[in-house]
Design a protein around this motif. Sequence first.
Motif, mmCIF file in Angstrom:
data_model
loop_
_atom_site.group_PDB
_atom_site.id
_atom_site.type_symbol
_atom_site.label_atom_id
_atom_site.label_comp_id
_atom_site.label_asym_id
_atom_site.label_seq_id
_atom_site.Cartn_x
_atom_site.Cartn_y
_atom_site.Cartn_z
ATOM 1 N N ARG A 115 0.816 -1.215 0.000
ATOM 2 C CA ARG A 115 0.000 0.000 0.000
ATOM 3 C C ARG A 115 0.849 1.264 0.000
ATOM 4 N N VAL A 116 2.042 1.193 0.558
ATOM 5 C CA VAL A 116 2.963 2.337 0.492
ATOM 6 C C VAL A 116 3.450 2.504 -0.947
ATOM 7 N N ARG A 117 3.859 1.400 -1.574
ATOM 8 C CA ARG A 117 4.312 1.465 -2.974
ATOM 9 C C ARG A 117 3.185 1.909 -3.896
ATOM 10 N N SER A 118 1.974 1.481 -3.603
ATOM 11 C CA SER A 118 0.826 1.884 -4.416
ATOM 12 C C SER A 118 0.572 3.390 -4.300
ATOM 13 N N MET A 119 0.716 3.919 -3.101
ATOM 14 C CA MET A 119 0.561 5.364 -2.920
ATOM 15 C C MET A 119 1.650 6.105 -3.696
ATOM 16 N N VAL A 120 2.873 5.608 -3.646
ATOM 17 C CA VAL A 120 3.961 6.212 -4.411
ATOM 18 C C VAL A 120 3.615 6.176 -5.895
ATOM 19 N N ALA A 121 3.129 5.043 -6.367
ATOM 20 C CA ALA A 121 2.793 4.874 -7.793
ATOM 21 C C ALA A 121 1.712 5.834 -8.251
ATOM 22 N N SER A 122 0.904 6.322 -7.347
ATOM 23 C CA SER A 122 -0.185 7.229 -7.718
ATOM 24 C C SER A 122 0.250 8.694 -7.803
ATOM 25 N N LYS A 123 1.474 8.985 -7.388
ATOM 26 C CA LYS A 123 1.943 10.371 -7.347
ATOM 27 C C LYS A 123 2.170 10.909 -8.759
ATOM 28 N N ASN A 124 1.584 12.047 -9.065
ATOM 29 C CA ASN A 124 1.714 12.655 -10.390
ATOM 30 C C ASN A 124 3.136 13.108 -10.701
ATOM 31 N N LYS A 125 3.898 13.456 -9.685
ATOM 32 C CA LYS A 125 5.250 13.960 -9.925
ATOM 33 C C LYS A 125 6.291 12.848 -10.027
ATOM 34 N N LEU A 126 5.840 11.616 -10.042
ATOM 35 C CA LEU A 126 6.746 10.474 -10.076
ATOM 36 C C LEU A 126 7.563 10.459 -11.370
ATOM 37 N N PRO A 127 8.893 10.450 -11.265
ATOM 38 C CA PRO A 127 9.705 10.413 -12.486
ATOM 39 C C PRO A 127 9.565 9.069 -13.203
ATOM 40 N N GLU A 128 9.851 9.085 -14.490
ATOM 41 C CA GLU A 128 9.666 7.893 -15.310
ATOM 42 C C GLU A 128 10.415 6.683 -14.759
ATOM 43 N N GLU A 129 11.621 6.867 -14.254
ATOM 44 C CA GLU A 129 12.390 5.731 -13.738
ATOM 45 C C GLU A 129 11.637 5.007 -12.613
ATOM 46 N N LEU A 130 10.954 5.750 -11.764
ATOM 47 C CA LEU A 130 10.174 5.118 -10.692
ATOM 48 C C LEU A 130 8.870 4.533 -11.225
ATOM 49 N N GLN A 131 8.283 5.171 -12.217
ATOM 50 C CA GLN A 131 7.088 4.597 -12.845
ATOM 51 C C GLN A 131 7.422 3.229 -13.435
ATOM 52 N N VAL A 132 8.530 3.147 -14.134
ATOM 53 C CA VAL A 132 8.952 1.890 -14.758
ATOM 54 C C VAL A 132 9.222 0.831 -13.692
ATOM 55 N N LYS A 133 9.924 1.216 -12.658
ATOM 56 C CA LYS A 133 10.209 0.278 -11.556
ATOM 57 C C LYS A 133 8.909 -0.266 -10.971
ATOM 58 N N LEU A 134 7.968 0.618 -10.704
ATOM 59 C CA LEU A 134 6.714 0.201 -10.076
ATOM 60 C C LEU A 134 5.780 -0.504 -11.057
ATOM 61 N N ALA A 135 5.946 -0.282 -12.344
ATOM 62 C CA ALA A 135 5.157 -1.020 -13.344
ATOM 63 C C ALA A 135 5.544 -2.500 -13.351
ATOM 64 N N HIS A 136 6.719 -2.809 -12.829
ATOM 65 C CA HIS A 136 7.189 -4.191 -12.706
ATOM 66 C C HIS A 136 6.906 -4.773 -11.320
ATOM 67 N N ASP A 137 6.237 -4.034 -10.465
ATOM 68 C CA ASP A 137 6.004 -4.470 -9.088
ATOM 69 C C ASP A 137 5.224 -5.785 -9.060
ATOM 70 N N PRO A 138 5.551 -6.674 -8.127
ATOM 71 C CA PRO A 138 4.815 -7.939 -8.041
ATOM 72 C C PRO A 138 3.359 -7.781 -7.581
ATOM 73 N N ASP A 139 3.043 -6.674 -6.958
ATOM 74 C CA ASP A 139 1.681 -6.482 -6.454
ATOM 75 C C ASP A 139 0.783 -5.814 -7.499
ATOM 76 N N PHE A 140 -0.355 -6.426 -7.746
ATOM 77 C CA PHE A 140 -1.319 -5.924 -8.726
ATOM 78 C C PHE A 140 -1.744 -4.484 -8.434
ATOM 79 N N SER A 141 -2.011 -4.174 -7.176
ATOM 80 C CA SER A 141 -2.497 -2.832 -6.814
ATOM 81 C C SER A 141 -1.484 -1.745 -7.167
#
Length: 135
Positions: A68-94
Amino acid sequence: MITSAEEFVRLRTSENPDEYLRAAWEEAPLDVWHEVIQHYPDMSFWVAQNKTVPIEILKLLAKHPEWRVRSMVASKNKLPEELQVKLAHDPDFSVRRSIAANKKATLKALQILVDEQDDDLRKLVLARIAEGRHK
């Protein structure tokens, strides 16, 4: 400005709406964010929720063990592409779902999610790509 980890925790747990909102909207120095995460790990979600939290702290929280912490991070509009890509590979569906729904998700991050097993998520990603409203 929030000046200590203890102040952040007090504001976040307050029943006073004005104080609660300060925890969500006010800035804090980097050392305060680090201290909150280290000494009050159960507050990590609320650190990620803060509207002013710096990218450096989001990078740290993107590795957090709680989905749920990673999911909140993933929802941040200011998230740089490198973190978006990292979280797009996250094992958790949410977490992956949060990237797909992020209005600032980049094409690169969305393309990672095109082959999702979940039909609804895959459709969302394809629709987002078709909209062309990504970077």
